[in-house]
Design a protein around this motif. Structure first.
Motif, mmCIF file in Angstrom:
data_model
loop_
_atom_site.group_PDB
_atom_site.id
_atom_site.type_symbol
_atom_site.label_atom_id
_atom_site.label_comp_id
_atom_site.label_asym_id
_atom_site.label_seq_id
_atom_site.Cartn_x
_atom_site.Cartn_y
_atom_site.Cartn_z
ATOM 1 N N ALA A 342 51.118 36.796 48.618
ATOM 2 C CA ALA A 342 50.861 36.058 47.373
ATOM 3 C C ALA A 342 49.595 36.634 46.759
ATOM 4 O O ALA A 342 48.512 36.589 47.363
ATOM 5 C CB ALA A 342 50.697 34.578 47.644
ATOM 6 N N PRO A 344 46.903 36.998 43.409
ATOM 7 C CA PRO A 344 46.536 36.441 42.098
ATOM 8 C C PRO A 344 47.111 37.319 40.982
ATOM 9 O O PRO A 344 46.932 38.538 40.991
ATOM 10 C CB PRO A 344 45.001 36.493 42.119
ATOM 11 C CG PRO A 344 44.652 36.396 43.585
ATOM 12 C CD PRO A 344 45.732 37.156 44.280
ATOM 13 N N THR A 345 47.772 36.711 40.066
ATOM 14 C CA THR A 345 48.510 37.469 39.064
ATOM 15 C C THR A 345 47.605 38.349 38.224
ATOM 16 O O THR A 345 47.975 39.472 37.863
ATOM 17 C CB THR A 345 49.309 36.511 38.163
ATOM 18 O OG1 THR A 345 50.182 35.741 38.995
ATOM 19 C CG2 THR A 345 50.145 37.266 37.143
ATOM 20 N N VAL A 379 46.221 26.937 49.459
ATOM 21 C CA VAL A 379 46.033 27.925 48.399
ATOM 22 C C VAL A 379 45.082 27.361 47.337
ATOM 23 O O VAL A 379 45.220 26.208 46.913
ATOM 24 C CB VAL A 379 47.384 28.310 47.747
ATOM 25 C CG1 VAL A 379 47.184 29.371 46.671
ATOM 26 C CG2 VAL A 379 48.359 28.768 48.804
ATOM 27 N N TYR A 384 49.658 32.875 40.632
ATOM 28 C CA TYR A 384 49.992 33.788 41.719
ATOM 29 C C TYR A 384 51.377 34.418 41.490
ATOM 30 O O TYR A 384 52.236 33.840 40.820
ATOM 31 C CB TYR A 384 50.022 33.063 43.073
ATOM 32 C CG TYR A 384 48.652 32.612 43.546
ATOM 33 C CD1 TYR A 384 47.878 33.451 44.335
ATOM 34 C CD2 TYR A 384 48.173 31.358 43.194
ATOM 35 C CE1 TYR A 384 46.633 33.029 44.767
ATOM 36 C CE2 TYR A 384 46.937 30.943 43.625
ATOM 37 C CZ TYR A 384 46.159 31.787 44.421
ATOM 38 O OH TYR A 384 44.924 31.381 44.844
ATOM 39 N N THR A 385 51.491 35.599 42.079
ATOM 40 C CA THR A 385 52.805 36.252 42.170
ATOM 41 C C THR A 385 53.090 36.503 43.648
ATOM 42 O O THR A 385 52.247 37.080 44.344
ATOM 43 C CB THR A 385 52.836 37.575 41.407
ATOM 44 O OG1 THR A 385 52.573 37.322 40.016
ATOM 45 C CG2 THR A 385 54.196 38.256 41.556
ATOM 46 N N GLU A 417 56.576 34.088 40.246
ATOM 47 C CA GLU A 417 55.281 33.718 39.681
ATOM 48 C C GLU A 417 55.180 32.193 39.631
ATOM 49 O O GLU A 417 56.115 31.509 39.223
ATOM 50 C CB GLU A 417 55.124 34.308 38.276
ATOM 51 C CG GLU A 417 55.106 35.832 38.267
ATOM 52 C CD GLU A 417 54.888 36.400 36.874
ATOM 53 O OE1 GLU A 417 54.762 35.596 35.907
ATOM 54 O OE2 GLU A 417 54.846 37.630 36.727
ATOM 55 N N THR A 445 42.181 34.048 52.461
ATOM 56 C CA THR A 445 42.361 35.068 51.440
ATOM 57 C C THR A 445 41.881 36.395 51.964
ATOM 58 O O THR A 445 41.146 36.484 52.941
ATOM 59 C CB THR A 445 41.605 34.733 50.158
ATOM 60 O OG1 THR A 445 40.203 34.746 50.445
ATOM 61 C CG2 THR A 445 42.013 33.378 49.626
ATOM 62 N N GLN A 450 43.705 38.262 47.584
ATOM 63 C CA GLN A 450 45.139 38.192 47.825
ATOM 64 C C GLN A 450 45.414 37.328 49.051
ATOM 65 O O GLN A 450 44.585 37.208 49.946
ATOM 66 C CB GLN A 450 45.704 39.589 48.055
ATOM 67 C CG GLN A 450 45.458 40.542 46.904
ATOM 68 C CD GLN A 450 45.736 41.960 47.311
ATOM 69 O OE1 GLN A 450 46.315 42.197 48.351
ATOM 70 N NE2 GLN A 450 45.312 42.915 46.491
#
Length: 487
Positions: A342, A344-345, A379, A384-385, A417, A445, A450
């Protein structure tokens, strides 16, 4: 003159009448009534008128004449008769004869017993049709004591001078030539005096004459491949036949006395093999050898498992979920492990974000028998993606690799997403430092922010680098798909 003739004739008639009525002068002293004679060579004896003739019949006056003798001047007579070995034990002799011009007025009948018949000729070894271990054959049996035994083979030289011992046993050897066929016979003749007393023929099967030598493979050996070279020596021009777990094979012995032939065994043939090799020279068996050996195991190329592309079913693409705990769910190949990334976008386009390091793992993310998986993680709020990728672990917790040593993985899933929002804190409370909100657990993280969740323990094994590469690959796939979607 007529009176003289008449008187002379009358005297002759009177003399003849007197002779026809001979007195009872015949006496038989041996054998006696009911006696068992010592041997089957019986002595008949007694007394009678000197000059008379003694005649001995079997059973009665009508029986066959078995002995005859003239009585000497002493009046004592004696005559022998040898009864055959197969004659009955109980015997009757009728004794009469001729005395003067007529028979005895009192012939004699004597009933007596012979001793038990001596052993007849038998062959106890070899037995009829026996397969022999040698071409020199020991022949034995029973017979009449002191008799001579002659062995006459169907091929080779006769053997004579074998005596039956006092117990009625005999034994002797006869040898067959090496170049005769295996099917032969032995005739055994028994001779007493100059007369034959029995003949028995026994059929036998001789062993093959061994000129066949098998050099390869050797007994007990394990061959290098499943194509086996059979080789050796034999009689030039002969045919060597192989019988085993393969189609019939033959080889010809060359002028140098050598032969060779290759046999390929099927992949499903047992490793333990036994092959019989026989040699025939001019229609005659000249060799019979069996070799036991082992084939190598069939080498099989391991099949690389194929994993289904995982699917993330929760959170849904575009969903907003309330943190701090997010439950990720999806599908994949039953029994496989899931690598969940996962990111962060807003960091997907930053090259530095590609070298991710996994957070400390929790329980393994394993796809269940129904093809589903699930994991709940803390989280921080943000966009997120996520992408998932399947991989395998063996019984020792090590990743399963393919023939090139690379981990066996699936294709990455389609990216999902989603947005994580902070939970609303109750009035009067303050979130703790490092938490996404009141009561939330610490967020795991990477240094770049990430989230990488393998669900597998990477610390003890040297496999972290391989799985980190998977994370990088997954991120690049996500980026490529993101760019394609934006275009």
């Amino acid at each position: 003159m007529p009176a003289v003739v008449s008187l002379a004739l009358g005297g002759a008639l009177l003399s003849a009448s007197s002779a026809s009525a001979a007195p009872g002068e015949l006496v038989v002293t041996s054998p006696t009534a009911g006696q068992t004679t010592p041997t089957r060579d019986v002595t008949f004896s007694g007394t009678a008128v000197a000059g008379s003739t003694i005649i001995i019949h079997e059973d009665s006056q009508d029986g066959a004449v078995i002995a005859r003798t003239n009585v000497p001047n002493s009046g004592a007579w004696s005559v022998d008769h040898e009864y055959a070995a197969d004659a009955p034990v109980q015997q009757t002799a009728f004794v009469d004869g001729i005395v003067g011009l007529s028979g005895f007025d009192e012939p004699k009948t004597v009933a007596f017993n012979l001793p038990a018949a001596p052993a007849q000729l038998t062959v106890t070894s070899p037995t009829e049709g026996q397969y022999l271990a040698s071409r020199t054959v020991t022949v034995s049996g029973t017979g009449i004591p002191t008799a001579n035994i002659a062995l006459v083979p169907s091929a080779g030289s006769p053997v004579t001078g074998i005596l039956v011992d006092a117990a009625g046993n005999w034994t002797g050897n006869v040898t067959f030539p090496d170049d005769v066929d295996r099917a032969q016979s032995i005739t055994v003749n028994q001779i007493v005096g100059a007369a034959g007393r029995g003949s028995v023929t026994v059929n036998v099967n001789l062993p093959a004459t061994q000129t066949l030598v098998v050099e390869t493979p050797q007994n007990g050996a394990t061959t290098a491949t499943r194509t086996v070279t059979f080789s050796g020596t034999g009689t030039a021009g002969s045919r060597v036949s192989l019988t085993g777990n393969f189609p019939f094979v033959q080889a010809t012995v060359g002028d140098d006395g050598k032969w060779s032939v290759d046999v390929t065994f099927a992949d499903d043939a047992a490793t333990a093999q036994s092959v019989r090799l026989t040699q025939v020279t001019g229609g005659v068996g000249t060799g019979d050898v069996t070799v036991a050996f082992s084939l190598p195991a069939v080498e099989t190329t391991p099949t690389t498992p194929v994993l289904d592309e995982p699917v993330i079913t929760a959170p849904k693409d575009g969903a907003t979920v309330t943190g701090p705990n997010v439950t990720f769910e999806g599908t994949g190949t039953p029994g496989s492990n899931i690598l969940l990334v996962a990111v962060p976008t807003d960091e997907l386009d930053e090259p530095a974000a590609r070298a991710a390091e996994p957070a400390d793992p929790e329980d393994p993310i394993v796809v269940g028998a129904d093809g589903t998986w699930s994991v709940t993680l803390a989280v921080e709020p943000g966009d997120y993606t996520a992408v998932a990728q399947g991989f395998l672990l063996d019984a020792d917790g090590e990743p399963v690799v393919d023939a090139d040593g690379a981990p066996v993985v699936s294709d990455p899933s389609d990216p999902v997403e989603f947005t994580v929002t902070a939970a609303v804190a109750p009035i009067g409370t303050t979130p703790a430092a490092g938490q996404g909100g009141a009561g939330t657990a610490p967020v795991a993280t990477t240094p770049t922010g990430q989230l990488a969740f393998t669900g597998a323990d990477l610390a003890p094994a040297g496999i972290a680098a391989g799985l980190l590469a998977l994370i990088g690959t997954a991120i690049m796939v996500v980026m490529a798909r993101r760019r394609a979607h934006s275009a």
